[in-house]
Write an enzyme that holds these catalytic residues in place. Sequence first.
Site, PDB file in Angstrom:
ATOM      1  CG  ASP A   1      -0.377  -3.975   2.875  1.00 24.19           C
ATOM      2  OD1 ASP A   1       0.425  -3.330   1.511  1.00 24.19           O
ATOM      3  OD2 ASP A   1      -0.381  -3.338   3.700  1.00 24.19           O
TER       4      ASP A   1
ATOM      5  CG  HIS B   1      -0.446   0.417   2.459  1.00 22.81           C
ATOM      6  ND1 HIS B   1      -0.248  -0.671   3.302  1.00 22.81           N
ATOM      7  CD2 HIS B   1      -0.159   1.391   3.268  1.00 22.81           C
ATOM      8  CE1 HIS B   1       0.328  -0.069   4.496  1.00 22.81           C
ATOM      9  NE2 HIS B   1       0.608   1.105   4.305  1.00 22.81           N
TER      10      HIS B   1
ATOM     11  CB  SER C   1       2.887   1.725   6.267  1.00 19.47           C
ATOM     12  OG  SER C   1       1.686   1.817   6.702  1.00 19.47           O
ATOM     13  N   GLY C   2       5.057  -0.845   6.477  1.00 18.38           N
ATOM     14  CA  GLY C   2       6.037  -1.383   5.500  1.00 18.38           C
ATOM     15  C   GLY C   2       7.283  -1.782   6.470  1.00 18.38           C
TER      16      GLY C   2
ATOM     17  N   GLY D   1       2.901   6.118   9.165  1.00 21.89           N
ATOM     18  CA  GLY D   1       4.321   6.346   8.847  1.00 21.89           C
ATOM     19  C   GLY D   1       5.241   5.024   9.255  1.00 21.89           C
TER      20      GLY D   1
END
Length: 855
Positions: free
Chosen positions: A139, A87, A243-244, A241
Amino acid sequence: MSQHLLLPLAILAISPIPGAFQDSALSPTQEEPEHLDCGRPEPSARIMGGSDSQPGTWPWQVSLHQGGGHICGGSLIAPSWVLSAAHCFVTNGTLEPAAEWSVVLGVHSQDGPLDGAHVRAVAAILVPDNYSGVERGADVALLRLASPARLGPAVRPVCLPRASHRFVHGTACWATGWGDVQEADPLPLPWVLQEVELRVLGEAACQCLYSRPGPFNLTFQLLPGMLCAGYPEGRRDTCQGDSGGPLVCKEGGRWFQAGITSFGFGCGRRNRPGVFTAVAPYEAWIREQVLGSEPGPAFPTQSPELQSGLPEPTDENCTIALPECGKAPRPGAWPWEAQVMVPGSRPCYGALVSESWILAPASCFPGRISSDLPPRDLDNWRVMLPSRPRAERVARLVPHENASWDDASNLALLQLRAPVNLSVAPRPVCLPHPEHYFLPGSRCRLARWGHTEPVPGAGSLLEAELLGVWWCHCLYGRQGESVPPPGEPPLALCPAYQEEEEAGRCWNYSHWSLLCREEGTWFLAGIRDLPSDCLRPRAFYPLQTHGPWISHVTRGAYLEDQLAWDWGPEGEETETQTCPPHTEHGACGLRPEPALTGGLWPWLAEVHVAGERVCTGILVAPGWVLAATHCILRLGSTTVPYIEVYLGRAGASPLPQSHQVSRLVMSIRLPRHLGLRPPLALLELSSRVEPSPSALPICLHPGGTPLGASCWVLGWKDPQDRVPVAAAVSILTPRLCHCLYQGILPPGTLCVLYAEGQEDRCEVTSAPPLLCQTEEGSWVLVGMAIRGSRELFAAIGPEETWISQTVGEAHFLPPSGFPHWLPEGGDLCPPDMARASGSPRAALFLLLLTLLIQG
Ligand SMILES: *[C@@H]1O[C@H](CO)[C@@H](O)[C@H](O)[C@H]1NC(C)=O
Ligand SMILES: *[C@@H]1O[C@H](CO)[C@@H](O)[C@H](O)[C@H]1NC(C)=O
Ligand SMILES: *[C@@H]1O[C@H](CO)[C@@H](O)[C@H](O)[C@H]1NC(C)=O
Ligand SMILES: *[C@@H]1O[C@H](CO)[C@@H](O)[C@H](O)[C@H]1NC(C)=O
Ligand SMILES: *[C@@H]1O[C@H](CO)[C@@H](O)[C@H](O)[C@H]1NC(C)=O
Ligand SMILES: *[C@@H]1O[C@H](CO)[C@@H](O)[C@H](O)[C@H]1NC(C)=O
Ligand SMILES: *[C@@H]1O[C@H](CO)[C@@H](O)[C@H](O)[C@H]1NC(C)=O
């Protein structure tokens, strides 16, 4: 609405110092180790509720930049490969170009010169074909670097789990990132990588928490390939922030990446743990993508005893974590009540909102809120808390930036020098999130707030019931505006106080806070620190709009999700509602559509006279009811009867949630200028009534017939059961009326014609009123029935002066329509038509015919 809390955790952008990375951007790679070692930081050496990490602790953590700022996290899995979340790179179904992205490796603080950090361009971004949105899973993304990373103490890959790898329920793992430290609260400078310990939650336990609908029906079905980590009680979590970024767990001296930060419902909320993409199921996909790349990522085998550990419980309890705030032994014994003692002024009441912070009105500290300097005498300030033997000392005063000009922001936070041990007392109050919707009918209490004056009687025990948003919004005169729907902060919260024997006095005390209870837990819902007149209901400024400010300053106030959300079967509260125009302070004639409690007419009163008969009354002001004199005072009687007035009733059985009100009548007022038997009587109530869905004054019509209005006779089917019924009528023109009843009508009489079949809907002995709903939506009283007649009504208009002089607050609408006083003389009427022929309807028909032919 169900989307607004589901947040992919990739929104925040931190802008670094320009040029910070440029030098190293394309530096040559160094020699790589032959066998890739993984998951072992050099031995040496936000995440919400986390803390600064030590440099070098998480050497695989990378920062993904786009447009010069941090957007997402990622993890180094091989010299040329970074794992992240899909995403971060897919907007509106389209993969963003790899060239827009760069990977920053070996960075710890993103502020200032990035010593030791280096940057790599991205050659390709790979996302599973079937990725179509965070909530549908998959994701995950792989980034191929344009050139391999330079491995070293601060840059090392993490180990990846094989598909068979099990991360057992309860395993303590760590999430890392530069994301927000709370909802909508960015990581402060110097942007140091944050770490937080999270526990892996079993699938069943996590699904159980996400199956609770909550007020906005936010349920979520977890999919295979998702992994939850966090705590049922919340407070520690990943946030925007992050994410990932990786969720890593240590096994046998190595760190394995169990998950990729994906999304959450808010951050750190109770019963809403963070959702991660599980990495293990993607072993095959990852291997396929990196095929031929040497060295590739490492997938060490899990030690067999860990893999064959305890099986995952599948039928876990749905044990919901309840808030630790807002519990009181009984109303009035508030364990969060704080008294702030400032030398030279009276004690100021506030509320404990966390272990170190007190919320209080800023107006308690005048002269201290306008300057940026801390008060000079702060050393001498003291705070008294329940069950604490000694007074606490104050370290800091943080006024709300708008406190000096905005009454709704009249707030200050005081930090205690030392946190208090939270227990039964002191215990903090719960605070609402901005989207909290306090349900109409909620049980609330008024509590001391600010420089409270001593209150005689019940004092802080004053009990109140919350009015619907519609009432509160529209009563305060927001003409024609739409009412904020649930989920949007209301402009005001209005409690209706419980009726008390000694009511009628105006509660003229200005300093209160409003505490509302949900599932036994108290929330600080509103504040008010204004002198006020007697306008009812009192309006409180909602506290929920200040949640972000309070949590930003305190980092740990108890903002809690809504606990009660039973909106009733109709869901009527969720419909868009508008206020009728022409409302103003103490508005009149309002009747929300759909009616809040089904068919309630808020101005319709039962007037019980001398315990023997019941007349219809109409509330025309908070302390006054208008009724027909002939029903109230029987001919020949010389004594003033004992009269009681009931509002909010609909027949013998009370309506659900109805708010019945009763009052004695203190005096009966008749207009003197009309002789012995004027048609209208005003009844003065022993005390005012609070506006509520069952007690709201009607508007009065100043004369004539309102144009374009639909009109009704409102009465009861029979005087015994008294279920309100309305019969549709047309008001005849003065000329028709005059001709029809030639000679027998007193001046100012209105005649009506019933709609087909509605003649017998209401009985007449109780003297029903004639009402119209204007085109703008307000209801107006036009007349009261004349003795024994269904068709004739004494008009209100001619008595405007008398009514206005007797009842200061009566609301006459501006004049409209045509006057109903006739030109002199009856020669406009055809001779002998009117009274000759049987029923008024037949007569009218003939009359109309004649007039048409003549015309
Ligand atoms: C998303 O894509 C659709 C169709 O491809 C387009 O109509 C829409 O404007 C796009 N939205 C944004 C925010 O780019
Ligand atoms: C995507 O496809 C893979 C392989 O076909 C499958 O295992 C996975 O469940 C799919 N994921 C989603 C979210 O459809
Ligand atoms: C809540 O959401 C579920 C699934 O999205 C839906 O089936 C259900 O009807 C919703 N309930 C209400 C009260 O809106
Ligand atoms: C289920 O609930 C009971 C009682 O509330 C508790 O003792 C037990 O530990 C719970 N089991 C799980 C698996 O959480
Ligand atoms: C103060 O008022 C301004 C202007 O109305 C508003 O933009 C700002 O958000 C307010 N500050 C806080 C902390 O609410
Ligand atoms: C807080 O309470 C706990 C348990 O009652 C106690 O062990 C601890 O010493 C207390 N801490 C302080 C700072 O009073
Ligand atoms: C409320 O109190 C103030 C001052 O105490 C007084 O001036 C005012 O008249 C009072 N208002 C009412 C309606 O009693």
